[in-house]
Design an enzyme around this catalytic site. Structure first.
Site, PDB file in Angstrom:
ATOM      1  N   TYR A   1      -5.958  15.846  -8.267  1.00 54.53           N
ATOM      2  CA  TYR A   1      -5.309  14.847  -9.126  1.00 54.53           C
ATOM      3  C   TYR A   1      -4.341  15.532 -10.096  1.00 54.53           C
ATOM      4  O   TYR A   1      -3.203  15.093 -10.283  1.00 54.53           O
ATOM      5  CB  TYR A   1      -6.367  14.039  -9.881  1.00 54.53           C
ATOM      6  CG  TYR A   1      -5.779  13.049 -10.853  1.00 54.53           C
ATOM      7  CD1 TYR A   1      -5.168  11.875 -10.408  1.00 54.53           C
ATOM      8  CD2 TYR A   1      -5.807  13.284 -12.236  1.00 54.53           C
ATOM      9  CE1 TYR A   1      -4.609  10.972 -11.299  1.00 54.53           C
ATOM     10  CE2 TYR A   1      -5.267  12.380 -13.136  1.00 54.53           C
ATOM     11  CZ  TYR A   1      -4.667  11.224 -12.655  1.00 54.53           C
ATOM     12  OH  TYR A   1      -4.106  10.332 -13.543  1.00 54.53           O
TER      13      TYR A   1
ATOM     14  N   ASP B   1       0.898  -1.167   0.000  1.00 55.99           N
ATOM     15  CA  ASP B   1       0.000   0.000   0.000  1.00 55.99           C
ATOM     16  C   ASP B   1       0.926   1.204   0.000  1.00 55.99           C
ATOM     17  O   ASP B   1       1.544   1.536   1.012  1.00 55.99           O
ATOM     18  CB  ASP B   1      -0.902   0.006   1.241  1.00 55.99           C
ATOM     19  CG  ASP B   1      -1.792   1.248   1.268  1.00 55.99           C
ATOM     20  OD1 ASP B   1      -1.496   2.220   0.531  1.00 55.99           O
ATOM     21  OD2 ASP B   1      -2.764   1.259   2.025  1.00 55.99           O
TER      22      ASP B   1
ATOM     23  N   ASN C   1       3.471   2.984 -11.089  1.00 56.11           N
ATOM     24  CA  ASN C   1       2.197   3.214 -11.776  1.00 56.11           C
ATOM     25  C   ASN C   1       1.039   3.438 -10.800  1.00 56.11           C
ATOM     26  O   ASN C   1       0.078   4.133 -11.141  1.00 56.11           O
ATOM     27  CB  ASN C   1       1.930   1.987 -12.661  1.00 56.11           C
ATOM     28  CG  ASN C   1       0.482   1.851 -13.053  1.00 56.11           C
ATOM     29  OD1 ASN C   1       0.002   2.553 -13.936  1.00 56.11           O
ATOM     30  ND2 ASN C   1      -0.245   0.953 -12.377  1.00 56.11           N
TER      31      ASN C   1
ATOM     32  N   LYS D   1      -0.189  15.088 -10.302  1.00 52.83           N
ATOM     33  CA  LYS D   1       0.536  14.639 -11.502  1.00 52.83           C
ATOM     34  C   LYS D   1       1.609  15.660 -11.906  1.00 52.83           C
ATOM     35  O   LYS D   1       2.642  15.294 -12.460  1.00 52.83           O
ATOM     36  CB  LYS D   1      -0.451  14.353 -12.636  1.00 52.83           C
ATOM     37  CG  LYS D   1      -1.341  13.134 -12.352  1.00 52.83           C
ATOM     38  CD  LYS D   1      -0.563  11.825 -12.436  1.00 52.83           C
ATOM     39  CE  LYS D   1      -0.950  10.788 -11.457  1.00 52.83           C
ATOM     40  NZ  LYS D   1      -0.141   9.562 -11.528  1.00 52.83           N
TER      41      LYS D   1
END
Ligand SMILES: NC(=O)c1ccc[n+]([C@@H]2O[C@H](COP(=O)([O-])OP(=O)(O)OC[C@H]3O[C@@H](n4cnc5c(N)ncnc54)[C@H](OP(=O)(O)O)[C@@H]3O)[C@@H](O)[C@H]2O)c1
Length: 336
Positions: free
Chosen positions: A203, A88, A116, A207
């Protein structure tokens, strides 16, 4: 560079090369793919399995789905060296336990790490550390695993580390905020005002942090190393990534998904290319998309972007050192 939504659509419609055009023989190589039980990670692992690695570790938080993925990949490719190990990535204890297991059973060196595992949260949730979950998973956990496992990467011949980012980093609102004091702490403050800090944009910001962190880590690699560190974007792909999206926002995404999104197999080619294609030998600190080196956002390559990358490096190391007392020694011993 500027990369508009229209540019994104255009690039989605261009075909990507088949994996067979850049595949290599992975005999003797040790490979880790995080978040490989489904989606892009699963398809990437399947391609890599067909290149006959000595060991392919699917690092998954859910052992049941991870073991099933490993069995499916073995069945599909005939590769019997695929295993699933629990990880995790948002939990520092789990990252440490994973790397401890790697030290005992990994085979001494690591040739390929594809980071990933990632998620897209649209509401406030906190990981076990108290950090907002998207930052804890997409940035802090990813950064932690990269550093903790670095000594094993540095033992391999021409090792590669690829951190999965996204084209959404081009579209972050007010990116200069990334170059302000205590930006990670501010991202962890639910009361912080401004578009950059809104959870609905989280998000995108995470990134951007992936791109900035990959550049920072690459710039600290020791002289003469053959390890390369790049950020990689698969393009828009139909996957379970938007599982938490509310019903209204889901409609436009479903339209995009049915019209221009790549399948996860097609998107995974970009990841496979990033970690094996010989034409990328020696390329580090780059942003990869559509199976080639591309320019990241204007912000990333600006002076403010360079400063944000340095700031992110320092702040991230300080936070990770609180979770893991081996981080300062690893950084001092292995990085410049
Ligand atoms: N799909 C796209 O359009 C797109 C575009 C650009 C970038 N990306 C990036 O590509 C990567 C893969 O996404 P995907 O589209 O394949 O999504 P996905 O199908 O939702 O897969 C995400 C994977 O990450 C794992 N994961 C999430 N949190 C984790 C944690 N705390 N610890 C370990 N594993 C964790 C998930 O495990 P569980 O199954 O247990 O949840 C799953 O295996 C992500 O980094 C994403 O940001 C995707």
């Amino acid at each position: 560079m500027k990369f508009t939504f229209r540019d994104g659509i255009r690039s989605q419609l261009r075909p990507l090369p088949e994996v067979s055009t850049f595949a290599v023989d992975l005999t003797g190589k040790v490979v880790i793919v995080t978040g490989a039980n489904i989606g892009l990670g699963y398809e990437t692992a399947k391609h890599l399995a067909s290149m006959k690695p000595a060991k392919l570790i699917l690092a998954c938080r859910n052992l049941e789905t991870g073991n099933k993925a490993a069995a499916d990949i073995t069945r599909a490719t005939g590769c019997s060296t695929v295993v699933c190990w629990q990880l995790d990535i948002s939990d520092p204890k789990s990252v440490k336990a994973f790397v401890d297991k790697f030290e005992l059973e990994g085979g001494g060196k690591l040739d390929i790490l594809l980071e990933n595992a990632g998620m897209n949260n649209f509401s406030w949730k906190r990981a076990v550390t108290g950090w907002e979950q998207t930052i804890a998973t997409n940035h802090l956990g990813t950064a932690h695993l990269a550093l903790r496992i670095l000594p094993f990467l540095l033992k391999a011949e021409k090792p590669r580390l690829a951190i999965v980012a996204s084209d959404v980093h081009y579209w972050v609102a007010n990116p200069n905020e990334a170059d302000t004091d205590g930006v990670l702490q501010k991202l962890n403050d639910q009361k912080q005002k401004g578009k950059f800090y809104a959870i609905t944009n989280r998000y995108f910001v995470s990134k951007l942090l992936n791109v900035l962190y990959a550049r920072a880590l690459s710039s600290h690699l020791p002289p003469g190393t053959s390890l390369t560190v790049n950020a990689v974007n698969p393009g828009l792909c139909s996957s379970a990534l938007l599982r938490d999206l509310n019903a209204v926002a889901r409609i436009p995404m479903q339209v995009l998904s049915r019209t221009v999104a790549r399948s996860t197999e097609v998107g995974s080619r970009v990841f496979v290319h990033a970690v094996v294609a010989r034409e990328l030998d020696g390329k580090t600190g780059e942003f990869l998309q559509s199976c080639k080196v591309d320019e990241p956002s204007d912000f990333v390559i600006s002076e403010r972007g360079a400063s944000a990358s340095k700031r992110l490096w320092t702040d991230t190391l300080a936070i990770l050192s609180e979770f893991d007392d081996q981080i300062p020694a690893t950084v001092n011993t292995y990085l410049k």
